[in-house]
Design a protein around this motif. Sequence first.
Motif, PDB file in Angstrom:
ATOM      1  N   TRP A 100       0.826   9.338   8.721  1.00 56.45           N
ATOM      2  CA  TRP A 100       0.696   8.645   7.376  1.00 56.45           C
ATOM      3  C   TRP A 100      -0.833   8.684   6.919  1.00 56.45           C
ATOM      4  O   TRP A 100      -1.548   8.631   7.662  1.00 56.45           O
ATOM      5  CB  TRP A 100       1.220   7.388   7.360  1.00 56.45           C
ATOM      6  N   GLY A 101      -1.043   9.007   5.503  1.00 59.22           N
ATOM      7  CA  GLY A 101      -2.232   9.017   4.989  1.00 59.22           C
ATOM      8  C   GLY A 101      -2.307   8.516   3.774  1.00 59.22           C
ATOM      9  O   GLY A 101      -1.345   8.419   3.223  1.00 59.22           O
ATOM     10  N   LEU A 102      -3.576   8.396   3.243  1.00 60.30           N
ATOM     11  CA  LEU A 102      -3.910   8.076   1.955  1.00 60.30           C
ATOM     12  C   LEU A 102      -3.472   9.373   1.191  1.00 60.30           C
ATOM     13  O   LEU A 102      -3.913  10.515   1.154  1.00 60.30           O
ATOM     14  CB  LEU A 102      -5.366   7.852   1.607  1.00 60.30           C
ATOM     15  N   PRO A 103      -3.012   9.205  -0.224  1.00 56.57           N
ATOM     16  CA  PRO A 103      -2.664  10.079  -1.185  1.00 56.57           C
ATOM     17  C   PRO A 103      -3.889  10.515  -1.522  1.00 56.57           C
ATOM     18  O   PRO A 103      -4.953   9.785  -1.928  1.00 56.57           O
ATOM     19  CB  PRO A 103      -1.868   9.457  -2.117  1.00 56.57           C
ATOM     20  N   GLY A 104      -4.127  11.774  -1.884  1.00 55.07           N
ATOM     21  CA  GLY A 104      -5.522  12.360  -2.392  1.00 55.07           C
ATOM     22  C   GLY A 104      -5.579  13.902  -2.513  1.00 55.07           C
ATOM     23  O   GLY A 104      -4.733  14.531  -1.999  1.00 55.07           O
ATOM     24  N   ILE A 124      -4.710   6.390  10.445  1.00 55.79           N
ATOM     25  CA  ILE A 124      -4.435   7.370   9.282  1.00 55.79           C
ATOM     26  C   ILE A 124      -4.985   8.540   9.382  1.00 55.79           C
ATOM     27  O   ILE A 124      -5.821   8.718  10.200  1.00 55.79           O
ATOM     28  CB  ILE A 124      -5.023   6.348   8.033  1.00 55.79           C
ATOM     29  N   ALA A 125      -4.029   9.372   8.865  1.00 55.84           N
ATOM     30  CA  ALA A 125      -4.314  11.079   8.906  1.00 55.84           C
ATOM     31  C   ALA A 125      -5.755  10.888   8.659  1.00 55.84           C
ATOM     32  O   ALA A 125      -6.500  10.434   7.629  1.00 55.84           O
ATOM     33  CB  ALA A 125      -3.573  11.529   7.894  1.00 55.84           C
ATOM     34  N   HIS A 126      -6.395  12.176   9.023  1.00 52.08           N
ATOM     35  CA  HIS A 126      -7.629  12.666   9.051  1.00 52.08           C
ATOM     36  C   HIS A 126      -8.816  11.660   9.198  1.00 52.08           C
ATOM     37  O   HIS A 126      -9.764  11.599   8.706  1.00 52.08           O
ATOM     38  CB  HIS A 126      -7.779  13.239   7.554  1.00 52.08           C
ATOM     39  N   MET A 129      -9.197   8.541   8.591  1.00 54.66           N
ATOM     40  CA  MET A 129      -9.296   7.794   7.399  1.00 54.66           C
ATOM     41  C   MET A 129      -9.100   6.318   7.505  1.00 54.66           C
ATOM     42  O   MET A 129      -9.173   5.750   6.641  1.00 54.66           O
ATOM     43  CB  MET A 129      -8.730   8.403   6.298  1.00 54.66           C
ATOM     44  N   SER A 130      -8.816   5.725   8.801  1.00 52.19           N
ATOM     45  CA  SER A 130      -8.454   4.599   8.970  1.00 52.19           C
ATOM     46  C   SER A 130      -9.487   3.586   8.418  1.00 52.19           C
ATOM     47  O   SER A 130      -9.315   2.426   7.930  1.00 52.19           O
ATOM     48  CB  SER A 130      -8.215   4.256  10.518  1.00 52.19           C
ATOM     49  N   ASP A 131     -10.809   3.961   8.591  1.00 53.10           N
ATOM     50  CA  ASP A 131     -12.136   3.182   8.067  1.00 53.10           C
ATOM     51  C   ASP A 131     -11.947   3.057   6.765  1.00 53.10           C
ATOM     52  O   ASP A 131     -12.332   2.033   6.066  1.00 53.10           O
ATOM     53  CB  ASP A 131     -13.294   3.656   8.637  1.00 53.10           C
ATOM     54  N   LEU A 132     -11.516   4.239   5.839  1.00 49.47           N
ATOM     55  CA  LEU A 132     -11.528   4.120   4.579  1.00 49.47           C
ATOM     56  C   LEU A 132     -10.638   3.095   4.183  1.00 49.47           C
ATOM     57  O   LEU A 132     -10.882   2.200   3.157  1.00 49.47           O
ATOM     58  CB  LEU A 132     -11.064   5.401   4.141  1.00 49.47           C
ATOM     59  N   LEU A 133      -9.261   3.145   4.758  1.00 47.37           N
ATOM     60  CA  LEU A 133      -8.378   2.215   4.272  1.00 47.37           C
ATOM     61  C   LEU A 133      -8.755   0.635   4.616  1.00 47.37           C
ATOM     62  O   LEU A 133      -8.425  -0.288   3.753  1.00 47.37           O
ATOM     63  CB  LEU A 133      -6.964   2.325   5.053  1.00 47.37           C
ATOM     64  N   ASP A 134      -9.506   0.394   5.766  1.00 54.62           N
ATOM     65  CA  ASP A 134     -10.174  -0.716   6.122  1.00 54.62           C
ATOM     66  C   ASP A 134     -11.072  -1.371   5.234  1.00 54.62           C
ATOM     67  O   ASP A 134     -11.080  -2.390   4.707  1.00 54.62           O
ATOM     68  CB  ASP A 134     -10.831  -0.601   7.478  1.00 54.62           C
ATOM     69  N   ALA A 135     -11.896  -0.295   4.555  1.00 56.69           N
ATOM     70  CA  ALA A 135     -12.848  -0.852   3.530  1.00 56.69           C
ATOM     71  C   ALA A 135     -12.230  -1.377   2.307  1.00 56.69           C
ATOM     72  O   ALA A 135     -12.471  -1.903   1.704  1.00 56.69           O
ATOM     73  CB  ALA A 135     -13.955   0.481   3.276  1.00 56.69           C
ATOM     74  N   TRP A 189       0.738  -1.140   0.079  1.00 49.59           N
ATOM     75  CA  TRP A 189      -0.034   0.060  -0.008  1.00 49.59           C
ATOM     76  C   TRP A 189       0.800   1.078  -0.069  1.00 49.59           C
ATOM     77  O   TRP A 189       1.911   1.376   0.921  1.00 49.59           O
ATOM     78  CB  TRP A 189      -0.782   0.043   1.384  1.00 49.59           C
ATOM     79  N   LEU A 190       0.654   2.409  -0.673  1.00 47.41           N
ATOM     80  CA  LEU A 190       1.281   3.478  -0.781  1.00 47.41           C
ATOM     81  C   LEU A 190       0.620   4.480   0.098  1.00 47.41           C
ATOM     82  O   LEU A 190      -0.755   4.580   0.154  1.00 47.41           O
ATOM     83  CB  LEU A 190       1.035   4.158  -2.397  1.00 47.41           C
ATOM     84  N   LEU A 191       1.541   4.973   1.272  1.00 46.14           N
ATOM     85  CA  LEU A 191       0.775   6.139   1.938  1.00 46.14           C
ATOM     86  C   LEU A 191       1.995   7.323   1.809  1.00 46.14           C
ATOM     87  O   LEU A 191       3.208   6.996   1.547  1.00 46.14           O
ATOM     88  CB  LEU A 191       0.869   5.328   3.521  1.00 46.14           C
ATOM     89  N   VAL A 192       1.551   8.294   2.613  1.00 41.76           N
ATOM     90  CA  VAL A 192       2.215   9.507   2.080  1.00 41.76           C
ATOM     91  C   VAL A 192       2.400   9.920   3.710  1.00 41.76           C
ATOM     92  O   VAL A 192       1.043  10.121   4.536  1.00 41.76           O
ATOM     93  CB  VAL A 192       1.843  10.463   1.385  1.00 41.76           C
TER      94      VAL A 192
END
Length: 162
Positions: free
Chosen positions: A54-58, A141-143, A145-151, A43-46
């Motif tokens: 660390w967070g999802l790119p976007g 995960i930043a902001h 967003m752990s639930d987003l990555l889990d999904a 997985w790519l995280l920034v």
Amino acid sequence: MPLAPLSILPRSVMGLAKEVAKALLRRPVVGVSAAARTPDGRWLLVRRGDTGTWGLPGGTLEWGETLRSCVVRELEEEGGVTQTTVGRLIGVYSRPDRDVRFHAVTVLVTAEIAEPTRQPINPLEIREVRLFTDDELPREIAHNMSDLLDAARRGDGEAILE
């Protein structure tokens, strides 16, 4: 001839102007985040400059831009990724308290990517880019967003992003 100071405008005009400004400036912002993986499953995280986490790119959708092109652009700008295949839509998230800066409506999509080949464009915004195996992923995960990555990890979603 100089314009009259705002203080002499009728109260009703100022009230109307305040309501218009409030309506224009307090609208949800549409953005996209990528649950991006390499073919070998990393997985790519920034690492964000503002929070250090660390967070999802976007990022936010620009005027005239499609969601698909936004995903590709953000992965290149933030993740240094030059080869992206956008996958499926995981979900649309709009929890107002997720980001303290504004109310974001986040479209989460999957993407298959090649390993990053460049540095992030803005090193003040993105401090570091890293690929993580499932076992190495940060707990938070930043902001929020752990639930987003889990999904994304569960494989939620079916629709193709157009």
